[in-house]
Design a protein around this motif. Structure first.
Motif, PDB file in Angstrom:
ATOM      1  N   ASN A  99     -88.385 124.172  85.713  1.00 51.06           N
ATOM      2  CA  ASN A  99     -87.907 123.071  86.526  1.00 51.06           C
ATOM      3  C   ASN A  99     -87.245 123.599  87.795  1.00 51.06           C
ATOM      4  OD1 ASN A  99     -87.438 120.377  87.139  1.00 51.06           O
ATOM      5  ND2 ASN A  99     -85.435 120.337  86.109  1.00 51.06           N
ATOM      6  N   LEU A 132     -81.113 120.310  82.464  1.00 52.73           N
ATOM      7  CA  LEU A 132     -82.054 119.263  82.076  1.00 52.73           C
ATOM      8  C   LEU A 132     -82.130 118.243  83.212  1.00 52.73           C
ATOM      9  CD1 LEU A 132     -80.795 118.992  78.426  1.00 52.73           C
ATOM     10  CD2 LEU A 132     -83.214 119.295  79.013  1.00 52.73           C
ATOM     11  N   GLU A 133     -83.335 117.923  83.647  1.00 51.55           N
ATOM     12  CA  GLU A 133     -83.509 117.031  84.793  1.00 51.55           C
ATOM     13  C   GLU A 133     -82.820 115.689  84.584  1.00 51.55           C
ATOM     14  OE1 GLU A 133     -84.965 117.896  87.578  1.00 51.55           O
ATOM     15  OE2 GLU A 133     -85.115 115.947  88.603  1.00 51.55           O
ATOM     16  N   MET A 134     -82.862 115.185  83.333  1.00 56.05           N
ATOM     17  CA  MET A 134     -82.313 113.856  83.074  1.00 56.05           C
ATOM     18  C   MET A 134     -80.817 113.776  83.362  1.00 56.05           C
ATOM     19  SD  MET A 134     -84.146 111.230  82.320  1.00 56.05           S
ATOM     20  CE  MET A 134     -85.167 110.312  81.123  1.00 56.05           C
ATOM     21  N   CYS A 185     -80.430 107.505  80.219  1.00 54.96           N
ATOM     22  CA  CYS A 185     -80.645 108.947  80.425  1.00 54.96           C
ATOM     23  C   CYS A 185     -79.876 109.760  79.379  1.00 54.96           C
ATOM     24  CB  CYS A 185     -80.232 109.350  81.837  1.00 54.96           C
ATOM     25  SG  CYS A 185     -81.360 108.689  83.099  1.00 54.96           S
ATOM     26  N   ARG A 236     -87.993 121.145  80.439  1.00 53.01           N
ATOM     27  CA  ARG A 236     -86.702 120.454  80.471  1.00 53.01           C
ATOM     28  C   ARG A 236     -86.688 119.325  81.502  1.00 53.01           C
ATOM     29  NH1 ARG A 236     -83.538 123.808  77.286  1.00 53.01           N
ATOM     30  NH2 ARG A 236     -81.586 122.834  77.893  1.00 53.01           N
ATOM     31  N   HIS A 237     -87.859 118.760  81.759  1.00 54.51           N
ATOM     32  CA  HIS A 237     -87.957 117.726  82.768  1.00 54.51           C
ATOM     33  C   HIS A 237     -88.959 116.629  82.369  1.00 54.51           C
ATOM     34  CE1 HIS A 237     -88.522 116.770  87.351  1.00 54.51           C
ATOM     35  NE2 HIS A 237     -88.712 115.719  86.601  1.00 54.51           N
ATOM     36  N   LEU A 290     -90.656 111.968  75.826  1.00 54.29           N
ATOM     37  CA  LEU A 290     -89.934 113.060  75.180  1.00 54.29           C
ATOM     38  C   LEU A 290     -90.863 114.155  74.657  1.00 54.29           C
ATOM     39  CD1 LEU A 290     -87.088 114.038  74.427  1.00 54.29           C
ATOM     40  CD2 LEU A 290     -87.401 112.963  72.206  1.00 54.29           C
ATOM     41  N   PHE A 342     -79.314 106.822  59.470  1.00 54.35           N
ATOM     42  CA  PHE A 342     -78.321 107.864  59.726  1.00 54.35           C
ATOM     43  C   PHE A 342     -78.225 108.814  58.539  1.00 54.35           C
ATOM     44  CE2 PHE A 342     -74.040 109.521  59.169  1.00 54.35           C
ATOM     45  CZ  PHE A 342     -73.796 110.127  60.388  1.00 54.35           C
ATOM     46  N   LEU A 359     -90.400 118.307  74.651  1.00 56.61           N
ATOM     47  CA  LEU A 359     -90.206 119.075  73.416  1.00 56.61           C
ATOM     48  C   LEU A 359     -91.287 120.144  73.278  1.00 56.61           C
ATOM     49  CD1 LEU A 359     -89.258 116.254  70.864  1.00 56.61           C
ATOM     50  CD2 LEU A 359     -87.721 117.857  72.034  1.00 56.61           C
ATOM     51  N   ARG A 413     -77.028 121.064  79.549  1.00 60.43           N
ATOM     52  CA  ARG A 413     -77.191 121.638  80.886  1.00 60.43           C
ATOM     53  C   ARG A 413     -78.654 121.965  81.137  1.00 60.43           C
ATOM     54  NH1 ARG A 413     -74.941 127.659  81.682  1.00 60.43           N
ATOM     55  NH2 ARG A 413     -76.426 127.550  83.407  1.00 60.43           N
ATOM     56  N   VAL A 461     -77.942 122.986  73.274  1.00 55.89           N
ATOM     57  CA  VAL A 461     -78.880 123.296  74.344  1.00 55.89           C
ATOM     58  C   VAL A 461     -78.369 124.353  75.306  1.00 55.89           C
ATOM     59  CG1 VAL A 461     -80.144 121.146  74.239  1.00 55.89           C
ATOM     60  CG2 VAL A 461     -78.088 121.293  75.636  1.00 55.89           C
ATOM     61  N   ARG A 500     -81.354 112.632  72.327  1.00 51.78           N
ATOM     62  CA  ARG A 500     -82.539 112.764  71.467  1.00 51.78           C
ATOM     63  C   ARG A 500     -83.157 114.143  71.635  1.00 51.78           C
ATOM     64  NH1 ARG A 500     -86.943 109.109  72.777  1.00 51.78           N
ATOM     65  NH2 ARG A 500     -85.670 108.289  74.473  1.00 51.78           N
ATOM     66  N   PHE A 501     -83.225 114.598  72.877  1.00 50.23           N
ATOM     67  CA  PHE A 501     -83.744 115.945  73.120  1.00 50.23           C
ATOM     68  C   PHE A 501     -82.877 116.982  72.411  1.00 50.23           C
ATOM     69  CE2 PHE A 501     -83.577 119.948  75.448  1.00 50.23           C
ATOM     70  CZ  PHE A 501     -84.915 120.284  75.539  1.00 50.23           C
ATOM     71  N   HIS A 540     -91.107 110.701  81.990  1.00 52.19           N
ATOM     72  CA  HIS A 540     -90.196 111.486  81.158  1.00 52.19           C
ATOM     73  C   HIS A 540     -90.338 111.092  79.692  1.00 52.19           C
ATOM     74  CE1 HIS A 540     -87.196 112.641  84.634  1.00 52.19           C
ATOM     75  NE2 HIS A 540     -88.451 112.839  84.971  1.00 52.19           N
ATOM     76  N   MET A 600     -80.495 122.407  68.286  1.00 46.30           N
ATOM     77  CA  MET A 600     -79.654 123.548  68.629  1.00 46.30           C
ATOM     78  C   MET A 600     -78.830 123.115  69.824  1.00 46.30           C
ATOM     79  SD  MET A 600     -82.522 125.839  70.543  1.00 46.30           S
ATOM     80  CE  MET A 600     -83.783 125.010  71.535  1.00 46.30           C
ATOM     81  N   ALA A 639     -83.335 116.740  68.651  1.00 48.13           N
ATOM     82  CA  ALA A 639     -84.699 117.100  68.245  1.00 48.13           C
ATOM     83  C   ALA A 639     -84.920 118.608  68.325  1.00 48.13           C
ATOM     84  CB  ALA A 639     -85.728 116.368  69.111  1.00 48.13           C
ATOM     85  N   THR A 640     -84.311 119.246  69.299  1.00 50.37           N
ATOM     86  CA  THR A 640     -84.455 120.700  69.388  1.00 50.37           C
ATOM     87  C   THR A 640     -83.485 121.398  68.444  1.00 50.37           C
ATOM     88  OG1 THR A 640     -83.018 120.677  71.323  1.00 50.37           O
ATOM     89  CG2 THR A 640     -85.387 120.712  71.720  1.00 50.37           C
ATOM     90  N   LEU A 644     -75.895 110.750  65.889  1.00 51.70           N
ATOM     91  CA  LEU A 644     -76.398 111.993  65.291  1.00 51.70           C
ATOM     92  C   LEU A 644     -75.891 113.204  66.067  1.00 51.70           C
ATOM     93  CD1 LEU A 644     -80.102 111.034  64.453  1.00 51.70           C
ATOM     94  CD2 LEU A 644     -78.146 111.138  62.886  1.00 51.70           C
ATOM     95  N   GLY A 673     -79.801 127.458  73.975  1.00 47.50           N
ATOM     96  CA  GLY A 673     -81.254 127.510  74.122  1.00 47.50           C
ATOM     97  C   GLY A 673     -81.746 127.342  75.546  1.00 47.50           C
ATOM     98  N   TRP A 718     -81.635 109.680  76.036  1.00 47.31           N
ATOM     99  CA  TRP A 718     -82.792 110.593  76.084  1.00 47.31           C
ATOM    100  C   TRP A 718     -82.316 112.042  75.883  1.00 47.31           C
ATOM    101  CZ3 TRP A 718     -84.698 114.889  78.377  1.00 47.31           C
ATOM    102  CH2 TRP A 718     -86.087 115.066  78.449  1.00 47.31           C
TER     103      TRP A 718
END
Lengths: 205, 205, 205, 205
Positions: free
Chosen positions: C140, B118-120, B185, C166-167, C100, A192, C104, B116, B200, B191-192, C98, B198, B195-196, B104, B203, B188
């Motif tokens: 998507n 996002l398929e997951m 989900c 995004r999927h 990651l 962390f 990304l 928003r 979302v 993490r997305f 899916h 920002m 990792a991006t 995080l 973006g 995931w």
């Protein structure tokens, strides 16, 4: 070896395989120990040079308070630091692994890693709030007396861990299970801290 | 304990071992629960202090709507928040783990994590498009009534998760399997999001 | 279901459990298919809604060229895209996961991910040198006809993969094993591309 | 195949499955070898094209000093480099895997990766202090004579590893176990080096 030493060796082997599967004992790195007796101080330490995922109950060595083998066998060079930690802290078990996050944290904060206001500190034996925890960092070296002295200078009874820069982490507890739980929580905390890339005191709520 | 409690305890132990193997219940962290009865509200919660990879069907405690053990045993301190969540949401199972990504994300977006497009999100029970999902974040604390109140203020029936800053994540569902799927989900998605690096929403496409 | 369908269902279940253990089919996400017949086109697709680590040989559905179940059962909504890919590419198996890194990469390069001069491209069916490979990215959506049209516009016979922004990712091959190998190599390539944080064409030697 | 070849094939298959489970032999990538005889030089190399997690003791080929199969079977194209390494270094086993960290390090430091003052260097066969270790990097290619020449120009007897840019890593030792331990330590070192994002000589204590 006596029956008790073999029993301890079996526990050390099982625990080593667990850490190896987690990637924390790559190659032949790391070593684990349990205290066999207090007076005189004797520890059972994993033998040196073996694959930590493939130890047996016989891959353990009894060492004295200086980390010297008392009945033959080749202990890890680091047995001396295990013995020093067990002596100073009163711990019943000491684990030393080469997880990456502790070494990255020591590189980032060479004067000690400060953690506070994180729930996982409870699993390390500290409070989740308003309790400034500093994990000491010492320089690496091959002379266990020098490392032991550096450890002892920074020792606090309430902080059961030591980071060795560019090397790895030591964590201790009453037994292997308590040491494991403290190590797992500390590793999480250091992931962390490095992931948030700032000293967590500065960023704390 | 009654047969049903032991059956639930077995499910909680199996599910805990699964999360422990994923690294989401390091040390003795996290706890899982299933609702035993609605009126009065009774939950079966994992017992406190054990290694979450090594629980048995007997390592479970029945608690009331305040998280107090009704038949002895030592529930986790967080049982009170499990009970509050089950009561307010109507969920049949609540899981609380210390995966890193949720913590995080809470650190990065302390006022709530917006997701928003996002398929997951479908696996979390929401829509993959044009559905702004805000995962609420509350501050950490040891008083489950305070945490429960903060949870309830931010509760929305369509958002089965709660982030506790510098601590972990709660996710709930009809049963342990639905809670697991939503948690996997959400983890995931977080993490997305981290990792991006920002928010979302900004973006999003 | 006929014996062949059950045999295929068993293969899909085994392969799904493998991807689930890798974290590439979290929750109930993703789906796998094998072509059962070409004329008329029939595919066996994993059933919708189940935990992908716990499917049995019976959790599979036969669908037609539009992804509609021909003998009952509930296929994934994405079965229509599986059928379209099998029809257009001639593939015998299509896998959709899916992981990651692909998502990304699609976020970083929404107009297509360009890869070249990387040994792992051989495992994807392309050359390791001087062969510019562009993995198409489509937006998507929930209408598989729209997605299928977008796929077909970008289709090239030598590029057996599709990123859905995004999927997730689709990869195909002669059979499940070839699809797996291509997917594993592509996922590695996309981790490399995102880790080096630059379009690898620009950075290539 | 003779009994000894099958015995070696079994060891190669077991070791391959181990690396595959670690994600270091994705798809059909990578290959392992053991020296069968020195005069003339003969190696047993994993066969090409198979899933590295599913090899059997029969999926191995005997090759000569040029990597040409001496008794039929299809060796990996890279068998020629295995043979060259075994010939020049005197190693008894050579492992080649596609772990990501070595490829990222080769991308970051194309003229060689410098490591020093890190405990894990001991597990690679070097000293933990004041020993500047440079892991050579060569360009990728499909002509094993060209790669072999580049390897030999950079060869030092005390540095049992070679990075092939945009491709993977070779590590060798007396036997598969020594090669594994050196590889695991090197991979750790390269993760450390890339994670600290600086040439570790500059940043060393």
């Amino acid at each position: 070896m006596g029956d008790e030493v073999i029993e301890i060796g079996a526990r050390l082997a099982t625990e080593s395989a667990r850490y190896a599967a987690m990637g924390w004992m790559r190659g032949t790195s790391g070593n684990l120990s349990e205290v066999l007796s207090r007076d005189p101080l004797r520890l059972v330490v994993t033998a040196s040079g073996g694959d930590k995922g493939e130890l047996t109950e016989h891959d353990a060595v009894v060492v004295d308070e200086h980390g010297i083998a008392v009945d033959g066998g080749k202990p890890s060079a680091e047995a001396g630091l295990h013995a020093r930690i067990a002596s100073v802290s009163g711990a019943g078990a000491v684990v030393h692994v080469h997880a990456l996050a502790p070494v990255l944290a020591a590189e980032r904060w060479p004067d000690g890693v400060v953690l506070r206001d994180l729930e996982m500190l409870k699993g390390f034996g500290r409070a989740a709030h308003d309790d400034v925890v500093t994990i000491p960092v010492i320089g690496n070296g091959q002379d266990m007396t020098v490392l032991g002295d550096a450890f002892e200078r920074g020792f606090r009874a309430d902080t059961p861990a030591l980071l060795v820069a560019r090397h790895g982490v030591y964590v201790w507890g009453e037994d292997l299970l308590e040491a494991r739980h403290r190590l797992e929580c500390l590793e999480w905390l250091l992931r962390f801290a490095t992931a948030t890339s700032m000293n967590v005191v500065e960023g704390s709520a």
